[in-house]
Design a protein around this motif. Structure first.
Motif, PDB file in Angstrom:
ATOM      1  N   PRO A 103     141.091  31.577  57.552  1.00 47.85           N
ATOM      2  CA  PRO A 103     141.024  30.622  56.445  1.00 47.85           C
ATOM      3  C   PRO A 103     140.447  29.276  56.891  1.00 47.85           C
ATOM      4  O   PRO A 103     140.342  28.978  58.088  1.00 47.85           O
ATOM      5  N   LEU A 104     140.116  28.443  55.916  1.00 49.58           N
ATOM      6  CA  LEU A 104     139.426  27.179  56.185  1.00 49.58           C
ATOM      7  C   LEU A 104     140.203  26.286  57.142  1.00 49.58           C
ATOM      8  O   LEU A 104     139.606  25.666  58.024  1.00 49.58           O
ATOM      9  N   ALA A 105     141.533  26.200  56.991  1.00 54.87           N
ATOM     10  CA  ALA A 105     142.313  25.307  57.859  1.00 54.87           C
ATOM     11  C   ALA A 105     142.175  25.710  59.322  1.00 54.87           C
ATOM     12  O   ALA A 105     142.089  24.843  60.211  1.00 54.87           O
ATOM     13  N   ALA A 106     142.186  27.018  59.606  1.00 58.65           N
ATOM     14  CA  ALA A 106     142.037  27.470  60.984  1.00 58.65           C
ATOM     15  C   ALA A 106     140.617  27.208  61.490  1.00 58.65           C
ATOM     16  O   ALA A 106     140.414  26.825  62.643  1.00 58.65           O
ATOM     17  N   ARG A 107     139.611  27.408  60.637  1.00 57.03           N
ATOM     18  CA  ARG A 107     138.237  27.112  61.045  1.00 57.03           C
ATOM     19  C   ARG A 107     138.064  25.610  61.284  1.00 57.03           C
ATOM     20  O   ARG A 107     137.309  25.195  62.167  1.00 57.03           O
ATOM     21  N   MET A 108     138.733  24.783  60.498  1.00 55.72           N
ATOM     22  CA  MET A 108     138.679  23.333  60.686  1.00 55.72           C
ATOM     23  C   MET A 108     139.167  22.958  62.083  1.00 55.72           C
ATOM     24  O   MET A 108     138.510  22.203  62.812  1.00 55.72           O
ATOM     25  N   VAL A 109     140.316  23.489  62.468  1.00 52.19           N
ATOM     26  CA  VAL A 109     140.877  23.191  63.782  1.00 52.19           C
ATOM     27  C   VAL A 109     139.957  23.708  64.883  1.00 52.19           C
ATOM     28  O   VAL A 109     139.698  23.021  65.880  1.00 52.19           O
ATOM     29  N   LEU A 110     139.443  24.919  64.713  1.00 52.78           N
ATOM     30  CA  LEU A 110     138.560  25.513  65.716  1.00 52.78           C
ATOM     31  C   LEU A 110     137.306  24.668  65.918  1.00 52.78           C
ATOM     32  O   LEU A 110     136.906  24.395  67.054  1.00 52.78           O
ATOM     33  N   CYS A 111     136.694  24.259  64.846  1.00 50.31           N
ATOM     34  CA  CYS A 111     135.395  23.587  64.931  1.00 50.31           C
ATOM     35  C   CYS A 111     135.499  22.097  65.220  1.00 50.31           C
ATOM     36  O   CYS A 111     134.522  21.491  65.675  1.00 50.31           O
ATOM     37  N   ARG A 112     136.655  21.499  64.989  1.00 50.35           N
ATOM     38  CA  ARG A 112     136.784  20.045  65.092  1.00 50.35           C
ATOM     39  C   ARG A 112     137.592  19.583  66.294  1.00 50.35           C
ATOM     40  O   ARG A 112     137.377  18.473  66.804  1.00 50.35           O
ATOM     41  N   ASP A 113     138.531  20.409  66.765  1.00 51.40           N
ATOM     42  CA  ASP A 113     139.573  19.892  67.648  1.00 51.40           C
ATOM     43  C   ASP A 113     139.535  20.417  69.071  1.00 51.40           C
ATOM     44  O   ASP A 113     140.498  20.236  69.812  1.00 51.40           O
ATOM     45  N   ARG A 114     138.450  21.037  69.495  1.00 51.17           N
ATOM     46  CA  ARG A 114     138.379  21.536  70.872  1.00 51.17           C
ATOM     47  C   ARG A 114     136.916  21.705  71.296  1.00 51.17           C
ATOM     48  O   ARG A 114     136.004  21.762  70.465  1.00 51.17           O
ATOM     49  N   ALA A 115     136.699  21.818  72.611  1.00 53.62           N
ATOM     50  CA  ALA A 115     135.398  22.218  73.119  1.00 53.62           C
ATOM     51  C   ALA A 115     135.225  23.716  72.884  1.00 53.62           C
ATOM     52  O   ALA A 115     136.204  24.463  72.814  1.00 53.62           O
ATOM     53  N   LEU A 116     133.968  24.143  72.765  1.00 48.12           N
ATOM     54  CA  LEU A 116     133.694  25.530  72.405  1.00 48.12           C
ATOM     55  C   LEU A 116     132.658  26.143  73.332  1.00 48.12           C
ATOM     56  O   LEU A 116     131.718  25.461  73.768  1.00 48.12           O
ATOM     57  N   PRO A 117     132.778  27.448  73.626  1.00 46.94           N
ATOM     58  CA  PRO A 117     131.737  28.129  74.402  1.00 46.94           C
ATOM     59  C   PRO A 117     130.414  28.127  73.629  1.00 46.94           C
ATOM     60  O   PRO A 117     130.386  28.034  72.400  1.00 46.94           O
TER      61      PRO A 117
END
Length: 501
Positions: free
Chosen positions: A40-54
Motif C-alpha cells: 500500500p501507499l504508506a509502505a511505499r512512502m516509507v520505502l522511497c522516502r526514509d532510507r537509502a536504496l540499492p
C-alpha cells in the motif's frame, strides 16, 4: 490529496508492518522490490522516502507508474542527490515540485546539494513558483559563487541576489548584462545603495520594508534625524543603532540613549569611540555591560574590569560553516580569552585547530564545551557524551549525529531518569536483552520506539510487538526479525505475523 501525515495516520496494522519491513536493513533487495510493486501507499512512502536504496530499487522507483511514489523518492534525504535528479524531467509537475522543494530534514541539518548541472537545468526550465526558498538550500556553494558570471542568463539572474558580496567588476558587468532581466535586477540593487532612493522609499509605518531599510540600507541625515525626532515605531532607534552608515555623532548620541536596548546595540558597533566604550563599561544595565565587554577594541584587562554576567540560558546549537573561514588569528585570540562569550565564539568555528579543540573541550563553561561539540567535526567522543548529558536545550539530539558520538558504554544509561539519556542505551550494541525488553515498555514513546529496533530484543518480545499498534512498524524494522517472519508478512500482505496455530 492526502498529506504524508494523513497517509500514515490512515495506515492499518498490516500496512505498518510492511512499512517496517521497508526499513529493515536485513531485508534483501527482492523483498524491497516486492514492497515497491505490491505494498500500500504508506509502505511505499516509507520505502522511497526514509532510507537509502540499492540501485535496482532506485531504477524501479524512477519507472514506477504512481506519481506519489516517485514524489516521495524526490524528497529522500538518504539517497545520493544524483539519484534524486533522475526525476528532474518527470512528466508530472508534482514530482518536479517535490524535487525542487527537497528533502525534509530536521534542524540543523541541511539537504545535500544537487548536482550543478541539474540545478542549472531546473533554473532554466522550471516555473519560478517551483523554485522557492528550500530549492536554494540545494545549490552547492561553488555554483552559488559562479552564478553572477554564469553563461546562462537565468542563472546570472539568481547570482544578482549575492550583490553585497560581489566584486566591483562583477557588479559593473551585471549592470550592462545582455539580458534585460539581469540588468533590471542589478539596477534594483543599485537603487538600494542610494541613500536618496532609500529616503524616498521608506514606508511611514512599521512594516518589514521599513525594518529592512533602517537596518541594512544607507541612510540620509534626514532619515536619521527623523527617526531620532519622530520615531514611527518603538524599535526605530534600536534598528538604526546597528546600521553601518550611521554618522559618528549619532553613534555617540545613541550611546547615551535612555533605552538600554539601543545602548546595547550601539555597544556592539566596531566604530564605537573610546569615550563611549568607557561610559558603557559602567552602564547601569547588565545587558549593555555584557554587550560592550566583547568589543573587539578592548584588551583582556579592560574586559576584566567590567561587571558582566555570562548568560547560561542561551541556545548552544549548530552553526553552518561559513563559506569563508574566519581569520585564524582572531579565532585563536577568542579561544584564549578569559571571556566565556569570546571562547564560545571560537568554539563554534568548524576549522578550529587541534590544540584549541583540546583546550576548549575541557573549558569550565558549559556553552563553550557544547558549542564545540555541536560544531567541530573532530569533537572527541568524551566531549560529545558529556555535552549530551549536561545540555538539555534545543538541538540536543544533534549531538548524537556527530561523527565521533560513542556507542560503547551507553548501556549503563538504561535506568537513567532522563528519557533522552535512557534512549542512548538503545544505541549500544552491548545492552542486555532483558534491559532492551524493559525499555520497550518505557513510559517515554521515543525510548520504546528505539528499543523496539534493537537487535538484542528477545525474540518472544519482538514477536509480540508485531501485534502492537504503536510499535509494530518499529519491530518489523528490527534487523533480528527472523527470515520466515519476513516471508510470512510479505506473503500475507502484512496480515499474518505469527505462524498459523
Amino acid at each position: 490529496m492526502a498529506t504524508p501525515e494523513q497517509i500514515w495516520s490512515d495506515a492499518d496494522l498490516p500496512t505498518r508492518r510492511l512499512a517496517g519491513l521497508a526499513l529493515n536493513p536485513a531485508v534483501p533487495e527482492n523483498v524491497l522490490l516486492r514492497l515497491l510493486s505490491d505494498a500500500p501507499l504508506a509502505a511505499r512512502m516509507v520505502l522511497c522516502r526514509d532510507r537509502a536504496l540499492p540501485d535496482a530499487v532506485v531504477d524501479a522507483v524512477i519507472q514506477h507508474p504512481d506519481t506519489r511514489t516517485r514524489s516521495f523518492f524526490a524528497r529522500n534525504p538518504h539517497v545520493d542527490p544524483a539519484q534524486r535528479v533522475r526525476l528532474v524531467d518527470d512528466p508530472e509537475w508534482f514530482v518536479r515540485a517535490h524535487l525542487a522543494d527537497g528533502p525534509r530534514v530536521a534542524d540543523p541539518a541541511r539537504p545535500r546539494p544537487l548536482p550543478d548541472e541539474a540545478v542549472v537545468h531546473m533554473i532554466s526550465t522550471y516555473d519560478n513558483e517551483l523554485l522557492g526558498g528550500p530549492f536554494y538550500q540545494q545549490i552547492s556553494a561553488g555554483l552559488r559563487r559562479s552564478m553572477p558570471t554564469h553563461p546562462v542568463a537565468n542563472v546570472r539572474h539568481w547570482g544578482v541576489g549575492e550583490w553585497r558580496s560581489l566584486a566591483p567588476d562583477t557588479r559593473a558587468a551585471l549592470l550592462v548584462d545582455p539580458d534585460a532581466g539581469v540588468r533590471e535586477a542589478a539596477q534594483r540593487h543599485v537603487r538600494y545603495e542610494d541613500p536618496a532612493w532609500v529616503e524616498s522609499a521608506l514606508p511611514d509605518r512599521p512594516c518589514h520594508g521599513r525594518t529592512d531599510l533602517l537596518l541594512h540600507r544607507p541612510l540620509t541625515r534626514a532619515v536619521v534625524e527623523g527617526v531620532l525626532a519622530r520615531p514611527v515605531g518603538e524599535e526605530d532607534k534600536a534598528m538604526i543603532a546597528v546600521n553601518p552608515t550611521l554618522p559618528p555623532d549619532t553613534v555617540a548620541l545613541l550611546a547615551a540613549d535612555p533605552d538600554p536596548e539601543v545602548r546595547a546595540r550601539i555597544a556592539q558597533r566596531a566604530d564605537l569611540g573610546p569615550a563611549e566604550r568607557r561610559t558603557l563599561m559602567t552602564d547601569p544595565d547588565p545587558d549593555v555591560r555584557l554587550a560592550v565587554s566583547v568589543h573587539p577594541a578592548l584588551s583582556e584587562e579592560e574586559r576584566a574590569r567590567i561587571d558582566y554576567q555570562v548568560p547560561m540560558d542561551h541556545f548552544f546549537v549548530h552553526h553552518p560553516a561559513p563559506e569563508a573561514p574566519r581569520d585564524p588569528r582572531a579565532v585563536r585570540r577568542d579561544a584564549l580569552s578569559r571571556h566565556p562569550l569570546l571562547r564560545r565564539r571560537a568554539a563554534s568555528d568548524h576549522f578550529l585547530p587541534p590544540d584549541l579543540v583540546a583546550r576548549l573541550a575541557s573549558d569550565d563553561d558549559l556553552g563553550v564545551r557544547v558549542l564545540l561539540a555541536q560544531n567541530h567535526p573532530d569533537a572527541p567522543a568524551s566531549l560529545l557524551l558529556r555535552s549530551f548529558l549536561e545540555y538539555t536545550g534545543p538541538e540536543r539530539s544533534h549531538l548524537t549525529t556527530r561523527p565521533n558520538f560513542p556507542t560503547d558504554g551507553l548501556a549503563a544509561f538504561a535506568d537513567h531518569e532522563d528519557p533522552e539519556v535512557r534512549a542512548l542505551a538503545a544505541r549500544a550494541p552491548e545492552t542486555e536483552p532483558t534491559a532492551v525488553a524493559r525499555l520497550t515498555e518505557d513510559p517515554d514513546p521515543a525510548v520504546r520506539a528505539a528499543a523496539a529496533r534493537h537487535p538484542n530484543l528477545p525474540q518472544p518480545r519482538l514477536a509480540a510487538l508485531l501485534d502492537d499498534e504503536e510499535l509494530a512498524h518499529r519491530a518489523a524494522a528490527n534487523a533480528a526479525l527472523p527470515p520466515d517472519t519476513i516471508r510470512r508478512l510479505l506473503r500475507t500482505g502484512g496480515r499474518q505475523a505469527r505462524p498459523p496455530e
